[in-house]
Design an enzyme around this catalytic site. Sequence first.
Site, PDB file in Angstrom:
ATOM      1  N   CYS A 110      20.113  33.108  49.284  1.00  0.00           N
ATOM      2  CA  CYS A 110      20.589  34.461  49.019  1.00  0.00           C
ATOM      3  C   CYS A 110      21.757  34.455  48.027  1.00  0.00           C
ATOM      4  CB  CYS A 110      21.034  35.134  50.311  1.00  0.00           C
ATOM      5  SG  CYS A 110      21.635  36.817  50.048  1.00  0.00           S
ATOM      6  N   LYS A 149      14.944  27.565  52.788  1.00  0.00           N
ATOM      7  CA  LYS A 149      14.670  28.253  51.527  1.00  0.00           C
ATOM      8  C   LYS A 149      15.891  28.128  50.630  1.00  0.00           C
ATOM      9  CE  LYS A 149      13.307  32.575  49.359  1.00  0.00           C
ATOM     10  NZ  LYS A 149      13.111  34.044  49.498  1.00  0.00           N
ATOM     11  N   ASP A 212       8.335  36.181  41.398  1.00  0.00           N
ATOM     12  CA  ASP A 212       7.491  36.853  40.403  1.00  0.00           C
ATOM     13  C   ASP A 212       6.006  36.826  40.758  1.00  0.00           C
ATOM     14  OD1 ASP A 212       9.890  37.145  39.125  1.00  0.00           O
ATOM     15  OD2 ASP A 212       9.467  35.738  37.508  1.00  0.00           O
ATOM     16  N   ARG A 235       9.575  41.331  47.455  1.00  0.00           N
ATOM     17  CA  ARG A 235       9.748  42.694  46.947  1.00  0.00           C
ATOM     18  C   ARG A 235       8.448  43.322  46.451  1.00  0.00           C
ATOM     19  NH1 ARG A 235      13.797  41.887  42.366  1.00  0.00           N
ATOM     20  NH2 ARG A 235      12.663  39.899  42.247  1.00  0.00           N
TER      21      ARG A 235
END
Length: 340
Positions: A110, A149, A212, A235
């Site tokens: 993050c 992650k 992406d 997203r």
Amino acid sequence: MVYSRVVTPPLRIGPIEISPPIVLAPMSGVTNRTLRALYKPFGFGLTVTEFVSSNALQYGGKRTMEMIDQHGVEKPVSTQLWGNDPQIMATAANLVRECGADIVDINFGCPAPKVTKTEGGSACLRDVDRCEAIMKAVVDAVDCPVTMKMRLGWTEADLVFVEVAKRAQAVGVQALTLHARTAKQFYKGSADWSKIAELKRAVDIPVIGNGDLADPYDAMQRMRESGVDGVMLGRATLGNPWLVSRLRALMADEEPAPVPGAPERLRFAVHHYLTMVEEWGEPRAVPQMRKHLGYYLKGFAGASALRERLMRTETAAETLAILKQTIAQLEAREPELAVA
């Protein structure tokens, strides 16, 4: 786009089989139990909670505990933790495991200032030794798989992802997800999938690629070229869970269904809205759903004006009336568009 047609095998993280190997990314204020349960049937093999502060978990506040709450229908579920202290992270990992997490995920990715200002998230990548200490402490604390992650590094000048991955593998982390941008990039520029391929070659544990992936054919191509074991979608799925079902079809060597039209998307938005109101109550659901409606309202004539109207509604009844009226208008127009 041409890609090799073959059924994609499941992703295995320890004893857990993830099929299809599509993972829902942890998103703050988004991937609560309601969204996970609603989006799971579209084809997510693994869902991940909102990322939660290990420090906050020490106090057991209601809102914090809601972030790791589960329905059960969205399993397997990974709970993602962030923090900068190995022992506090270990204690938090033990707690979320007791609360039903099938996997504990460590957040070194993050880039948000509210996280990095306390040396959490991607800021941990500035201290590789601390990353290792956190991972080892969490692995030692729980009896379930631990994953991690991360981003490429804090800046372009200090790409530490391979070193951190090798240390992760050495201490017992069982899978890695790489978002192929640096922390300083935030979400600007393009994710560098050649780095994801490099990571896959560097370690023996499963690697999940992230960044992406807004088109199912492109996601399949990137997966094939990089050799990753799975992909993480974030997203791009908001307001568009059909991205997941279309990718799931490709992974099964099937032809994806067409992208649904605006009426179908808005009917699902209504279902999402009603579920949120039922589970969280109208005072909380109405403001929270504004951002979700913004995602569903994309790609058709008049969406911008409609979005402006819905951002000002104060009650569920008002919002739902506008949505249902819009669906009826869109359905009435579709025969005209077909004739045209």
